[in-house]
Design a protein around this motif. Structure first.
Motif, PDB file in Angstrom:
ATOM      1  N   MET A 254      62.914  34.613  53.472  1.00 39.49           N
ATOM      2  CA  MET A 254      63.037  34.662  52.015  1.00 39.49           C
ATOM      3  C   MET A 254      63.142  36.094  51.504  1.00 39.49           C
ATOM      4  O   MET A 254      63.814  36.371  50.523  1.00 39.49           O
ATOM      5  N   LEU A 255      62.465  37.012  52.187  1.00 39.16           N
ATOM      6  CA  LEU A 255      62.438  38.394  51.722  1.00 39.16           C
ATOM      7  C   LEU A 255      63.846  38.970  51.620  1.00 39.16           C
ATOM      8  O   LEU A 255      64.166  39.679  50.672  1.00 39.16           O
ATOM      9  N   ASP A 256      64.696  38.609  52.589  1.00 38.94           N
ATOM     10  CA  ASP A 256      66.064  39.119  52.580  1.00 38.94           C
ATOM     11  C   ASP A 256      66.820  38.721  51.320  1.00 38.94           C
ATOM     12  O   ASP A 256      67.700  39.444  50.864  1.00 38.94           O
ATOM     13  N   GLU A 257      66.484  37.549  50.785  1.00 41.71           N
ATOM     14  CA  GLU A 257      67.269  37.021  49.670  1.00 41.71           C
ATOM     15  C   GLU A 257      66.675  37.344  48.303  1.00 41.71           C
ATOM     16  O   GLU A 257      67.167  36.884  47.286  1.00 41.71           O
ATOM     17  N   GLY A 258      65.586  38.127  48.284  1.00 38.55           N
ATOM     18  CA  GLY A 258      64.951  38.428  47.006  1.00 38.55           C
ATOM     19  C   GLY A 258      65.427  39.747  46.426  1.00 38.55           C
ATOM     20  O   GLY A 258      65.981  40.601  47.135  1.00 38.55           O
TER      21      GLY A 258
ATOM     22  N   SER B 183      60.127  47.920  53.032  1.00 34.57           N
ATOM     23  CA  SER B 183      61.141  46.901  53.330  1.00 34.57           C
ATOM     24  C   SER B 183      62.447  47.144  52.588  1.00 34.57           C
ATOM     25  O   SER B 183      63.447  46.486  52.846  1.00 34.57           O
ATOM     26  N   GLY B 184      62.451  48.066  51.643  1.00 39.35           N
ATOM     27  CA  GLY B 184      63.671  48.328  50.883  1.00 39.35           C
ATOM     28  C   GLY B 184      63.750  47.537  49.594  1.00 39.35           C
ATOM     29  O   GLY B 184      64.660  47.728  48.796  1.00 39.35           O
ATOM     30  N   LYS B 185      62.797  46.621  49.368  1.00 37.89           N
ATOM     31  CA  LYS B 185      62.800  45.837  48.125  1.00 37.89           C
ATOM     32  C   LYS B 185      61.847  46.492  47.114  1.00 37.89           C
ATOM     33  O   LYS B 185      60.773  46.954  47.498  1.00 37.89           O
ATOM     34  N   PRO B 186      62.230  46.497  45.821  1.00 42.05           N
ATOM     35  CA  PRO B 186      61.319  46.997  44.802  1.00 42.05           C
ATOM     36  C   PRO B 186      60.069  46.106  44.730  1.00 42.05           C
ATOM     37  O   PRO B 186      60.185  44.886  44.804  1.00 42.05           O
TER      38      PRO B 186
ATOM     39  N   LYS C 101      59.335  49.685  42.175  1.00 41.06           N
ATOM     40  CA  LYS C 101      60.025  50.703  42.966  1.00 41.06           C
ATOM     41  C   LYS C 101      60.033  50.310  44.440  1.00 41.06           C
ATOM     42  O   LYS C 101      59.147  49.602  44.906  1.00 41.06           O
ATOM     43  N   ALA C 102      61.057  50.810  45.154  1.00 42.46           N
ATOM     44  CA  ALA C 102      61.181  50.498  46.569  1.00 42.46           C
ATOM     45  C   ALA C 102      60.925  51.740  47.411  1.00 42.46           C
ATOM     46  O   ALA C 102      61.098  52.871  46.938  1.00 42.46           O
ATOM     47  N   ASP C 103      60.510  51.510  48.647  1.00 38.46           N
ATOM     48  CA  ASP C 103      60.349  52.580  49.641  1.00 38.46           C
ATOM     49  C   ASP C 103      59.568  53.781  49.116  1.00 38.46           C
ATOM     50  O   ASP C 103      60.033  54.916  49.156  1.00 38.46           O
ATOM     51  N   THR C 104      58.369  53.528  48.608  1.00 40.96           N
ATOM     52  CA  THR C 104      57.591  54.629  48.046  1.00 40.96           C
ATOM     53  C   THR C 104      56.614  55.224  49.048  1.00 40.96           C
ATOM     54  O   THR C 104      56.032  56.263  48.782  1.00 40.96           O
ATOM     55  N   LEU C 105      56.392  54.531  50.160  1.00 42.53           N
ATOM     56  CA  LEU C 105      55.347  55.003  51.060  1.00 42.53           C
ATOM     57  C   LEU C 105      55.811  54.917  52.513  1.00 42.53           C
ATOM     58  O   LEU C 105      55.442  54.019  53.253  1.00 42.53           O
TER      59      LEU C 105
END
Lengths: 568, 53
Positions: free
Chosen positions: A74-78, A103-106, A159-163
């Motif tokens: 599911m994560l891929d499609e969000g 993961s690249g998702k906000p 935000k995505a990829d902050t850490l």
């Protein structure tokens, strides 16, 4: 359309937040793995329609079970992730948060169960946590709805990829964050925590389980019998019967419509149990005979679920269950199956292996009668008392044990070991509890009642078209020869595919002996799942395994029925 | 196995408390931080622990 995912560890309250956001009603309980398939809902954020998905809980993005696989797919499609975090358990939850943050998702973090934090002597510096994670952090309490609006506003700032971090370094990093943002005051064991220990220690846990079981049984009986005896039976006899008698006279006995709507009259009177008309038996069976027990059962089950007792019971019985080749948590699909086999079959998704899922679903379909059927059996054989009921449920229980052992050795593989989080005991929140019971009841009314009516209709048609009579002759060697039942029993077996409660009801006018009633009740439970369960099993396991399971069911049912016929 | 244990917060160096155990090699209940887990005997016995003085 934008898709928002609700993700987080199991049992952190994602589904509660989901129903707060969407207004959709979903089943929530206090144990990990209540949500085994994703649920979608819609809502509008700043005037824009978005889809919101309640994803099954996962500890990690490296899946270890089917439900977790679903979560990762599911994560891929969000588009945006709301990471629901149990604020009372920050350290463990942040492990997944950090994985989501790379993961690249906000991401937005919801610090859920905020109301429980203070009771547990925990203090969390939310601003500091927000700074360290680099994404918005909002305190929420799903049950009361607190913080949900602010959570929606915060979505804008996801935000995505902050850490960025190395996978191997994750726990160390989580530890640092927790050290910096959380203070835990020492607190004394609460009564609930002591009770939790007592229910897991074998010496106290087993007696406690017996007591809980006994209380549940008595409560269900008390509510079920009370509702039938004092509410539904009088309602039907005093108000509905005169109306139907009027209709009967108006239609005139013997006409087609009379047969369909009212059914057969017994000594000039309607017999709600046996007349087999759509408006008589068709309404009486689901509403007056079955519904009270369904209600009683779901009140008790939902209470146990919300308190968090079921996983503890699962652990307690695991030692014995593993001797039978089963996982301790097999009790969860079995308990749910006692209400209705459909959610029972779905609940098998908590198991990691397909083998374990197939075995528990098959065992449930064969040996666990649903509450609708139990209510009818109790109604039919209640007058015999234990003499009638013990052989039926005793046979099913024995069959369950024997089949589990057969499967253990016949199907290669091992039952996986227990690996489950024990949730803290919680006092059920009465509104959530009432809502859950109501959902399950309304599900029964909308899904089961039409099938009951269809079942009654089919019986009438089959008799009208003389199909029952023909089939009765054809199947006489099995039905009469092996099972020792009259040929009309064929009609019950056919209708049992639609609704088992109607099928049991159809045994009433046949004038069966106690022995025949016992055999018929056992065979009707085991021989084949009802159409709704069949559909779920087919969807879960595919045609081949479903057919195999069905063949086992038929074989087992008729063998057991034949054996009972010889022994009793 | 280490992956699953790691995912729920059981990793080298973590402080864990054994709360109870079922007889005859049944599951063992351990507490790590605010989480109580029940894990099978086979898995539990492969976790090596050091008892603090």
């Amino acid at each position: 359309m934008k898709r928002i995912l609700l993700m987080g560890n199991p049992n952190v309250g994602k589904s509660v937040v989901f129903s707060r956001l969407t207004g959709a009603r979903v089943i929530v309980s206090n144990y990990p793995g209540t949500t085994v398939e994703f649920t979608k809902g819609r809502m509008s954020v700043h005037g824009e329609a978005v889809e919101i998905v309640d994803v099954p809980g996962t500890y990690t993005l490296e899946p270890t079970s089917r439900a977790e696989e679903v979560a990762v797919e599911m994560l891929d499609e969000g588009d945006v992730v709301i990471d629901v975090v149990d604020a009372t358990n920050l350290e463990r939850n942040l492990n997944l948060t950090l994985q989501l943050l790379k993961s690249g998702k906000p991401v937005v973090v919801a610090l859920n169960m905020w109301d429980e934090v203070h009771h547990k002597g925990i203090e969390i510096d939310v601003d500091e946590l927000e700074k360290r994670l680099g994404v918005p952090v909002v305190q929420t309490c799903g049950l009361s709805g607190e913080g949900i609006n602010r959570l929606m506003e915060a979505l804008e700032e996801a935000k995505a990829d902050t850490l960025p971090h190395e996978d191997g370094e994750r726990w160390r990093q989580v530890g640092e964050i927790v050290m910096a943002v959380q203070k835990v005051r020492h607190h004394h064991h609460t009564v609930l925590e002591t009770l939790s220990d007592l229910s897991l220690q074998p010496l106290t846990g087993i007696p406690l389980a017996v007591i809980v079981g006994y209380i549940c049984f008595e409560v269900i009986r008390f509510i079920g019998e009370g509702l039938i005896g004092y509410v539904f039976q009088p309602l039907f006899e005093n108000y509905w019967a005169p109306l139907m008698m009027g209709l009967s006279e108006w239609l005139g006995p013997g006409t087609f419509w009379h047969g369909l709507l009212i059914g057969t009259l017994f000594e000039g009177q309607i017999d709600f149990g046996q007349s087999l008309g759509l408006l008589t038996t068709g309404l009486f069976v689901p509403l007056a005979a079955v519904l009270p027990y369904i209600f009683a059962f779901y009140v008790v089950l939902s209470f146990l679920e919300d308190v968090g007792y079921l996983p503890r019971l699962g652990v307690l019985v695991d030692t014995v269950m593993h001797r039978l080749g089963l996982h301790g948590l097999t009790i969860i699909p079995m308990f749910l199956g006692l209400g209705c086999n459909v959610p029972g079959a779905l609940a098998t998704r908590i198991f990691e292996t397909r083998r374990q899922r197939l075995i528990s679903a098959t065992l449930m379909a064969i040996c666990v009668p649903c509450m609708a059927q139990i209510a009818m059996v109790v109604g039919l054989l209640g007058d015999y008392g234990a003499r009638g009921l013990v052989p039926i449920f005793g046979t099913l229980a024995a069959l369950w044990v024997v089949l589990a052992l057969v499967f253990r050795f016949a199907i290669p593989g091992e039952a996986p070991e227990v690996f489950i989080e024990i949730p803290p005991y919680r006092f059920p929140y009465y509104r959530a509890l009432a809502q859950k019971v109501w959902m399950r009841i309304s599900h029964f009314i909308t899904e089961a009642v039409p099938l009951v009516l269809l079942g009654v209709l089919v019986v009438n048609l089959l008799y009208e078209l003389h199909i029952i009579q023909i089939l009765g002759k054809l199947l006489a060697p099995v039905v009469t020869g092996i099972l020792g039942l009259p040929t009309e029993g064929v009609a019950a077996l056919l209708v049992g595919f639609l609704r088992k409660d109607v099928a049991v009801g159809m045994l009433a006018p046949l004038g069966l002996s106690l022995k025949q009633l016992i055999i018929a009740s056992v065979v009707l439970t085991a021989y084949f799942p009802c159409v709704a369960t069949f559909a779920v099993l087919f969807k879960e396991f595919g045609l081949r395994d479903m057919l195999k399971a069905a063949a086992v069911m038929m074989l087992v049912a008729f063998a057991t029925g034949g054996l009972l016929n010889l022994l009793l | 196995m280490t992956r699953r244990l790691n995912a729920v917060g059981i990793y080298p160096g973590v402080h864990a408390i054994k709360r109870s155990a079922q007889p005859l090699r049944g599951p063992v209940e351990i507490q790590v931080g605010g989480t109580t887990l029940a894990i099978g005997f086979g898995m539990a016995r492969r976790i090596l622990v050091e008892v603090p003085q």
